[in-house]
Design an enzyme around this catalytic site. Sequence first.
Site, mmCIF file in Angstrom:
data_model
loop_
_atom_site.group_PDB
_atom_site.id
_atom_site.type_symbol
_atom_site.label_atom_id
_atom_site.label_comp_id
_atom_site.label_asym_id
_atom_site.label_seq_id
_atom_site.Cartn_x
_atom_site.Cartn_y
_atom_site.Cartn_z
ATOM 1 N N GLU A 49 0.810 -1.223 0.000
ATOM 2 C CA GLU A 49 0.000 0.000 0.000
ATOM 3 C C GLU A 49 0.842 1.271 0.000
ATOM 4 O O GLU A 49 0.466 2.267 0.607
ATOM 5 C CB GLU A 49 -1.002 0.002 1.161
ATOM 6 C CG GLU A 49 -2.196 -0.889 0.919
ATOM 7 C CD GLU A 49 -3.397 -0.597 1.820
ATOM 8 O OE1 GLU A 49 -3.424 0.467 2.458
ATOM 9 O OE2 GLU A 49 -4.298 -1.450 1.882
ATOM 10 N N HIS A 272 -2.259 -0.792 9.900
ATOM 11 C CA HIS A 272 -1.820 -2.172 10.139
ATOM 12 C C HIS A 272 -0.611 -2.155 11.068
ATOM 13 O O HIS A 272 0.108 -1.159 11.150
ATOM 14 C CB HIS A 272 -1.423 -2.861 8.827
ATOM 15 C CG HIS A 272 -2.573 -3.240 7.958
ATOM 16 N ND1 HIS A 272 -2.815 -4.532 7.553
ATOM 17 C CD2 HIS A 272 -3.560 -2.493 7.400
ATOM 18 C CE1 HIS A 272 -3.891 -4.565 6.781
ATOM 19 N NE2 HIS A 272 -4.361 -3.337 6.675
#
EC number: 3.1.4.12
Length: 422
Positions: A49, A272
């Site tokens: 990402e 995350h």
Amino acid sequence: MKHNFSLRLRVFNLNCWDIPYLSKHRADRMKRLGDFLNLESFDLALLEEVWSEQDFQYLKQKLSLTYPDAHYFRSGIIGSGLCVFSRHPIQEIVQHVYTLNGYPYKFYHGDWFCGKAVGLLVLHLSGLVLNAYVTHLHAEYSRQKDIYFAHRVAQAWELAQFIHHTSKKANVVLLCGDLNMHPKDLGCCLLKEWTGLRDAFVETEDFKGSEDGCTMVPKNCYVSQQDLGPFPFGVRIDYVLYKAVSGFHICCKTLKTTTGCDPHNGTPFSDHEALMATLCVKHSPPQEDPCSAHGSAERSALISALREARTELGRGIAQARWWAALFGYVMILGLSLLVLLCVLAAGEEAREVAIMLWTPSVGLVLGAGAVYLFHKQEAKSLCRAQAEIQHVLTRTTETQDLGSEPHPTHCRQQEADRAEEK
């Protein structure tokens, strides 16, 4: 290679949540991530990402002294978001874009526009060949009504096949990434059973981090309860997986996760949690029959996963064909309407109405045609994955019935594969 060969490998993995204009505190988080990676000096840092190539270039420059080799995997319209930073020279780089990546008309999800992929880098470390893979699979937007389930299973199978067919010359295989699957989910089981990869969280000798190894936790300020769904205490969807071929032994000495905050600053790197693994590779003389003790059980687990995957892909195929048929009828209806409008336009009374409806009707035909073609392609891609799984299932079942030894997750098969390459 010396019999007392030993290699320590420190690995970092993080889904960075680096989305231009949407992610909070991007610049600050990228700066702190770069500082942390420089301070820790891992052998490999694998990131997902990173959807801003400008941010990748910033990290590449910032980390250039500590990690002289870096690569950004480009695909799709937005990009795969995958990148790697290595202290060691990268010998080879390969990228594979998944055939199925969601639906283009679900533009608010964005997976189709990213072109989710798996990246492979080959490293030579003291005579040892390491294949390191980084990937990011399709997101799960709803646990209860997961319309992308078949796509994620197909991606997991495609990933497993890619690893299986590209790792035959490797001594050690490493996979890091955001799989968007829980440990017991079908795709995760299929991947591990077919490749023989082991989960660092399960295998590690020393774990420190969030409870149950969760990589999305409620105490992270960037995570909402809606993100966690029916799992209020967190989910584990990011992984470090590994294996070694016969002749080598690999173990995970330590595994750490961040716990909702930067270890030095206090605020999170991302929504995350980061994974930090220390792996130890040693030379191990081949045993006479290193796999016979667990061969039957492992084949049974593989067969079970293959059968379930075949069933789920079959459901996905039926759904794709249903949507293709629906939009095929809509396209035919639109074409019929265009013919009718042509007839009406030839007359005087309804010409203005026909001209007014012409453009929307053309749009209807083109839109329905595009969706029809997409779902036809989706059905064929799912059929291809199902056919591959059926072939492996048939061969594995025959092997089990004959009492033969291991499937590709076992070391003797890998030795045979390596012998064929020589």
